[in-house]
Design an enzyme around this catalytic site. Structure first.
Site, PDB file in Angstrom:
ATOM      1  N   GLY A 104       0.797  -1.336  -0.027  1.00 27.21           N
ATOM      2  CA  GLY A 104       0.082   0.022  -0.009  1.00 27.21           C
ATOM      3  C   GLY A 104       0.739   1.162   0.056  1.00 27.21           C
ATOM      4  CG  ASP A 129      -7.887   0.298   9.733  1.00 26.89           C
ATOM      5  OD1 ASP A 129      -8.905   1.262   9.798  1.00 26.89           O
ATOM      6  OD2 ASP A 129      -8.407  -0.879   9.202  1.00 26.89           O
TER       7      ASP A 129
HETATM    8  P1  IMP Z   1      -4.048  -2.087  10.569  1.00 27.17           P
HETATM    9  O1  IMP Z   1      -5.493  -2.468  10.790  1.00 27.17           O
HETATM   10  O2  IMP Z   1      -3.826  -0.586  10.885  1.00 27.17           O
HETATM   11  O3  IMP Z   1      -2.905  -3.065  10.924  1.00 27.17           O
HETATM   12  O4  IMP Z   1      -3.724  -1.868   8.917  1.00 27.17           O
HETATM   13  C1  IMP Z   1      -3.509  -2.887   8.209  1.00 27.17           C
HETATM   14  C2  IMP Z   1      -3.428  -2.470   6.709  1.00 27.17           C
HETATM   15  O5  IMP Z   1      -4.810  -2.731   6.055  1.00 27.17           O
HETATM   16  C3  IMP Z   1      -3.083  -1.376   6.035  1.00 27.17           C
HETATM   17  O6  IMP Z   1      -1.636  -1.047   6.064  1.00 27.17           O
HETATM   18  C4  IMP Z   1      -3.523  -1.154   4.978  1.00 27.17           C
HETATM   19  O7  IMP Z   1      -2.760  -1.639   3.800  1.00 27.17           O
HETATM   20  C5  IMP Z   1      -4.700  -1.803   5.140  1.00 27.17           C
HETATM   21  N1  IMP Z   1      -6.212  -1.076   5.303  1.00 27.17           N
HETATM   22  C6  IMP Z   1      -6.366  -0.482   6.362  1.00 27.17           C
HETATM   23  N2  IMP Z   1      -7.517   0.453   6.062  1.00 27.17           N
HETATM   24  C7  IMP Z   1      -7.728   0.471   4.760  1.00 27.17           C
HETATM   25  C8  IMP Z   1      -8.671   1.168   4.099  1.00 27.17           C
HETATM   26  O8  IMP Z   1      -9.494   1.721   4.471  1.00 27.17           O
HETATM   27  N3  IMP Z   1      -8.484   0.767   2.905  1.00 27.17           N
HETATM   28  C9  IMP Z   1      -7.556   0.129   2.092  1.00 27.17           C
HETATM   29  N4  IMP Z   1      -6.681  -0.776   2.903  1.00 27.17           N
HETATM   30  C10 IMP Z   1      -6.705  -0.434   4.227  1.00 27.17           C
HETATM   31 MG    MG Z   2      -0.354  -1.334   4.036  1.00 26.66          MG
END
Ligand code: IMP
Ligand code: MG
Length: 188
Positions: free
Chosen positions: A50, A110
């Site tokens: 990403g 996130d």
């Molecule tokens: P985490 O939930 O903070 O561990 O996020 C994990 C990964 O999920 C991030 O690095 C993004 O690649 C993906 N992600 C989280 N939220 C979104 C979103 O709204 N759209 C697309 N990818 C997301």
């Molecule tokens: Mg990511």
């Protein structure tokens, strides 16, 4: 909207190309203030996949000597909900971090599960410093608290795509951040 592809898949544009470029320029200024006269090499670590669009813009806006490397972690399966368990899928090429300042570059914070895992891992490798730069922050979804050193923009609790972010590996090539149409999820 600029094309049929955009118009047929995107409900609304949340952050325009211009806003993204202004955010990258501001972040680059803040990063230069912190590392400008450190005398140590700066290593930008992009979190695949990403972060790649953001990293490509940010590195070109930084007028500093720097290197790049990548890690990949996985917590998402196909879809929009994190599985919660994080694995390292791809490790750094550069093994010795003892002389460098590490700046982790990520698309979005996130739940915080991925970055909490990655930052712990990178700190265990003995870098001089480890800081975090995220383009987007979705505070409403936080499960694990992760301090941000350089924050782009806070966004509401909506699933977003574009500028590197995907839904099921699609839409990373949108030049803006947008909210996909409902039927995109529902057809999955
Ligand atoms: P985490 O939930 O903070 O561990 O996020 C994990 C990964 O999920 C991030 O690095 C993004 O690649 C993906 N992600 C989280 N939220 C979104 C979103 O709204 N759209 C697309 N990818 C997301
Ligand atoms: Mg990511």
């Amino acid at each position: 909207m600029a094309s049929d592809f955009f118009a047929s898949n995107v409900e609304k544009v949340l952050i325009s190309e211009e806003q993204l470029q202004a955010t990258v320029t501001r972040l680059a200024g803040e990063i230069e203030q912190t590392y400008g006269d450190s005398g140590r090499p700066l290593l930008l670590i992009g979190v695949l996949k990403g972060s790649i669009v953001f990293l490509a813009d940010l590195m070109r806006a930084l007028h500093l000597p720097l290197m790049i490397d990548f890690v990949q972690a996985s917590s998402y399966g196909a879809g929009t909900v994190s599985s919660g368990t994080v694995h390292l899928r791809l490790d750094l090429k550069q093994k010795d971090l003892s002389e460098v300042d590490v700046l982790v570059v990520e698309d979005i914070l996130d739940s915080g599960n991925t970055l909490s895992f990655l930052l712990d891992y990178l700190r265990s490798k003995g870098a001089n410093s480890v800081r975090l730069c995220v383009l987007l922050n979705k505070p409403a979804r936080r499960i694990t608290e992760v301090p941000i050193d350089f924050e782009g923009l806070k966004i509401p609790d909506e699933f977003v795509v574009g500028y590197g972010l995907d839904f099921d590996e699609r839409f990373r090539n949108l030049p803006f951040i947008g909210v996909p149409k409902r039927e995109i999820y529902e057809n999955c």
